[in-house]
Design a protein around this motif. Structure first.
Motif, PDB file in Angstrom:
ATOM      1  N   TYR A 131       0.842  -1.203   0.000  1.00 42.89           N
ATOM      2  CA  TYR A 131       0.000   0.000   0.000  1.00 42.89           C
ATOM      3  C   TYR A 131       0.881   1.260   0.000  1.00 42.89           C
ATOM      4  N   ALA A 132       1.976   1.235   0.792  1.00 44.82           N
ATOM      5  CA  ALA A 132       2.909   2.374   0.816  1.00 44.82           C
ATOM      6  C   ALA A 132       3.585   2.538  -0.545  1.00 44.82           C
ATOM      7  N   ASP A 160     -10.078   3.629  -5.803  1.00 43.46           N
ATOM      8  CA  ASP A 160      -8.977   3.038  -5.046  1.00 43.46           C
ATOM      9  C   ASP A 160      -9.176   1.563  -4.685  1.00 43.46           C
ATOM     10  N   LEU A 203      -5.450   8.618 -12.824  1.00 39.26           N
ATOM     11  CA  LEU A 203      -5.257   9.096 -11.450  1.00 39.26           C
ATOM     12  C   LEU A 203      -6.558   9.106 -10.661  1.00 39.26           C
ATOM     13  N   PHE A 231       2.685   6.813  -8.661  1.00 41.43           N
ATOM     14  CA  PHE A 231       2.448   7.929  -9.576  1.00 41.43           C
ATOM     15  C   PHE A 231       3.270   9.153  -9.190  1.00 41.43           C
ATOM     16  N   VAL A 240       1.176   9.636 -16.154  1.00 37.52           N
ATOM     17  CA  VAL A 240      -0.127   9.000 -16.383  1.00 37.52           C
ATOM     18  C   VAL A 240      -1.184  10.081 -16.551  1.00 37.52           C
ATOM     19  N   GLU A 264      -4.850  12.026 -16.334  1.00 35.46           N
ATOM     20  CA  GLU A 264      -5.776  12.392 -15.259  1.00 35.46           C
ATOM     21  C   GLU A 264      -6.809  11.287 -15.027  1.00 35.46           C
ATOM     22  N   LYS A 269       1.205   4.248  -2.981  1.00 40.24           N
ATOM     23  CA  LYS A 269       1.091   5.693  -2.764  1.00 40.24           C
ATOM     24  C   LYS A 269       2.147   6.465  -3.549  1.00 40.24           C
ATOM     25  N   ASP A 270       3.299   5.827  -3.781  1.00 37.87           N
ATOM     26  CA  ASP A 270       4.407   6.541  -4.404  1.00 37.87           C
ATOM     27  C   ASP A 270       4.547   6.265  -5.901  1.00 37.87           C
TER      28      ASP A 270
END
Lengths: 434, 221
Positions: free
Chosen positions: A174-175, A201, A197, A181, A192, A194, A178-179
């Motif tokens: 999961y961490a 989730d 993004l 993108f 990437v 929009e 988070k990084d």
């Protein structure tokens, strides 16, 4: 009301003043903030219009990074590139001769080869050279199938219905996510749209990773490499493989290192990356694991508060100060650092703070240099030349040498600042200029 | 708060008051984006993770004072936590950030509040900031919940968006208003006399402690 001694030093970044247009002024002020104030439009609950980006005017370098003309004007960058290109071509010819002499095989280490590596490995052969000389190739051959097996660890955990709440592995994944993108968002290969993004989730209770991470092949491969490493570096007690003798899982800054490895390997093996990305990922994974296991100091990224990285900074700065910088040719930095420390301790009443809890502020800067191996600190071409030495030649000591060299090159400018933070700020900004 | 223009002659002559400010909060809640918006009025999608910490400054004018914010923007990942005391130890202000779409990030913010209340400068002014209100459609932390927590703990409270700029300047303005300046000035004065009073700083301390011992009247004989 004279409270603060504001006797800062004017830093002259560039003599060329003809390109100092309205946009440049702010950047200059960033550096020379001694006598003027930033002009910030007062924002009152209103939306700030986004900067209009003219996509046609963006230049990318050959690695897909957006070029910045913030500090060095385009003309001068192009001049330098032309000059450097000629050097690159000459190095390539020399390497071709060397490889021909060895019937296309990599020659054993010699002083000549060492010299060649220090002068830069040609781009077309760089990834294979790193792979061979770092020992990653041997590691991969000794552990066939392990990479795919590691990737299955995640699937198994998800199939068991585990979530990040009950699995350290998934918590690290999961961490990582988070990084993903946020790794090289300015690089055209990692960028990437929009629409990706803003995709949902649905991280919980899903047996498969979110598909939004697999639309861009670079992001997908980066995810796989980092996830494999999560399980590689977790102990058995946490459902890991226990490939390392310490626990890492995932640490921010590893995303930059894995990202750059992937970029270099994918770029120089474009076809293979397209047809069989897993084979490129696997090579990158073993490069990555070799770097962290064998080349960098132990516990550099460990879950134990990154103890290794903190200790490295204490060692480095104690060495610099103890020897008064003489040994490393950084006397001015050493003296300046000592003065600053004395001043800080008195200003802050920190005389009684034990050393270990007082990683110095310049230490934070070198901490960043070391943990990222200079990715994002120095220009890409410079980082690759440093990595040539790290992977193919002398390992970690190269990183220390570069750190000391940077301090030495800028020691006059650093020691002019009368506050450690100003000095910090200064070096940080200068980072963009190297 | 006024962000004074560079031609403001009267204020250009004034020395700014340094205010140390630290940003804390979980990874990816938008700490760096808030600072970037405040300092450069810029926003970048997918801001890269901060490694270790970043340091930025911003000057502004509040009433008749020039304030120079010295901002430590920290890394959010848990394992960088051990570095944090270095930044907050002497901070006069703290901005603790959470993401209004991630309830866990508010929990992390609460642990930061507790840590600061326990270990930071007792006069530190703290603002709790719920970032990303541009994503209000995905909100999962109610405004009232965070506000109630902030009130209970004597924190300033804002919901903001680094992306749109909403409430960012307000956070720093309200913090700036609550800083106990007289105390900072008084401290600086004593420190200045301490550092400038005698040539050698180290010796000052030694002498002081010697003097104290003598004053204590504990005789050796």
């Amino acid at each position: 009301m004279n409270i603060v001694d504001e006797d800062l030093v004017d830093v002259d970044l560039d003599d060329d003043s003809d390109y100092e247009d309205a946009n440049q002024i702010d950047n200059y002020e960033n550096i020379n903030d001694n006598d003027c104030f930033f002009e910030i439009p007062l924002v009152e609950h209103s939306n700030i219009p986004f900067e209009v980006k003219d996509e046609d005017n963006i230049d990318y370098d050959k690695y897909g990074f957006k070029k910045s003309y913030k500090y060095i004007p385009k003309v001068r960058q192009e001049e330098y590139e032309n000059y450097y290109q000629r050097i690159l071509e000459r190095r390539e010819q020399k390497w071709n001769v060397l490889l021909e002499e060895c019937n296309g095989e990599f020659p054993p280490m010699s002083s000549k080869l060492k010299r060649y590596i220090r002068k830069g490995i040609p781009g077309y052969i760089r990834s294979l050279c790193w792979f061979y000389y770092s020992g990653a190739k041997t590691e991969m051959e000794n552990n066939p199938g392990l990479y795919e097996k590691l990737l299955n660890y995640e699937r198994n955990e998800r199939n068991k219905g585990l979530t990040k709440k009950d699995s350290t592995g998934l918590d690290c994944v999961y961490a990582v996510e988070k990084d993903l993108f946020r790794t090289f968002p300015d690089n055209k290969y990692f960028a990437v749209s929009e629409s990706i993004l803003t995709m949902n989730d649905n991280e919980e209770n899903s047996t498969l990773p979110n598909k939004k991470f697999y639309i861009n092949p670079y992001i997908g491969s980066l995810r796989n490499i980092l996830v494999a490493f999560v399980y590689y570096s977790l102990p058995k007690s946490e459902n890991g493989y226990e490939g390392t003798c310490y626990t890492i899982g995932y640490c921010q800054s590893l995303n930059y290192i894995a990202g750059l490895l992937l970029l270099i390997f994918a770029q120089s093996n474009e076809k293979m990356f397209k047809n069989n990305p897993t084979s490129i990922e696997e090579m990158c994974f073993w490069m990555f694991a070799t770097l962290i296991d064998k080349i960098l100091p132990k516990e550099m990224y460990g879950v134990n508060d990154m103890e290794g990285a903190v200790i490295e900074q204490e060692l480095l700065w104690n060495l610099i100060i103890d020897e008064n910088g003489r040994k490393f040719g950084v006397r001015k930095v050493a003296k300046w650092k000592k003065d600053m420390e004395k001043k800080n301790n008195i200003m802050n009443g920190m005389d009684d703070v034990p050393e270990t809890h007082n990683l110095t502020k310049l230490g934070i800067l070198t901490f960043k240099w070391m943990t990222t191996c200079f990715v994002g600190i120095l220009p890409i071409e410079t980082v690759l030349r440093i990595w040539d030495c790290v992977f193919a030649e002398e390992g970690y000591i190269t990183i220390l040498r570069v750190t000391l060299t940077l301090l030495r090159i800028y020691e006059n400018d650093i020691s002019k600042n009368d506050d450690e933070l100003e000095g910090w700020d200064f070096i940080n900004i200068y980072g963009d200029l190297f | 708060m006024n962000f004074s223009g560079r031609n403001d002659a009267a204020s250009a002559n004034m020395k700014p008051i340094q205010v140390k400010l630290v940003l804390l909060g979980e990874s990816a809640v938008g700490k760096s984006s808030i600072v970037l918006r405040f300092v450069n009025n810029e926003y970048q999608d997918n801001k890269e993770p901060t490694i270790g910490a970043a340091f930025l400054t911003q000057r502004c004018k509040l009433d008749d004072r020039i304030i120079k914010f010295e901002i430590w923007d920290t890394a959010g990942q848990e394992r960088f936590h051990s570095l944090a005391p270095m930044y907050y130890r002497n901070a006069q202000a703290a901005v603790i950030v959470y993401d209004i779409t991630k309830p866990a990030s508010l929990e992390k913010a609460k642990t930061w509040v507790k840590e600061l209340q326990r270990q930071a400068n007792p006069n530190i002014v703290i603002a709790l900031v719920g970032n990303k209100i541009d994503l209000a459609n995905n909100r999962s932390v109610p405004y009232e919940e965070a506000e109630a927590y902030a009130n209970e703990n004597g924190l300033l409270f804002f919901e903001a968006s680094a992306k749109t700029g909403t409430n960012i300047i307000e956070v720093f303005t309200e913090l700036a208003k609550k800083i106990p300046y007289e105390q900072i000035l008084a401290n600086n004065k004593t420190l200045n006399s301490r550092t400038n009073g005698q040539g050698d700083n180290g010796r000052v301390n030694l002498n002081e402690s010697e003097n104290n011992n003598q004053d204590g009247g504990q005789c050796n004989c």
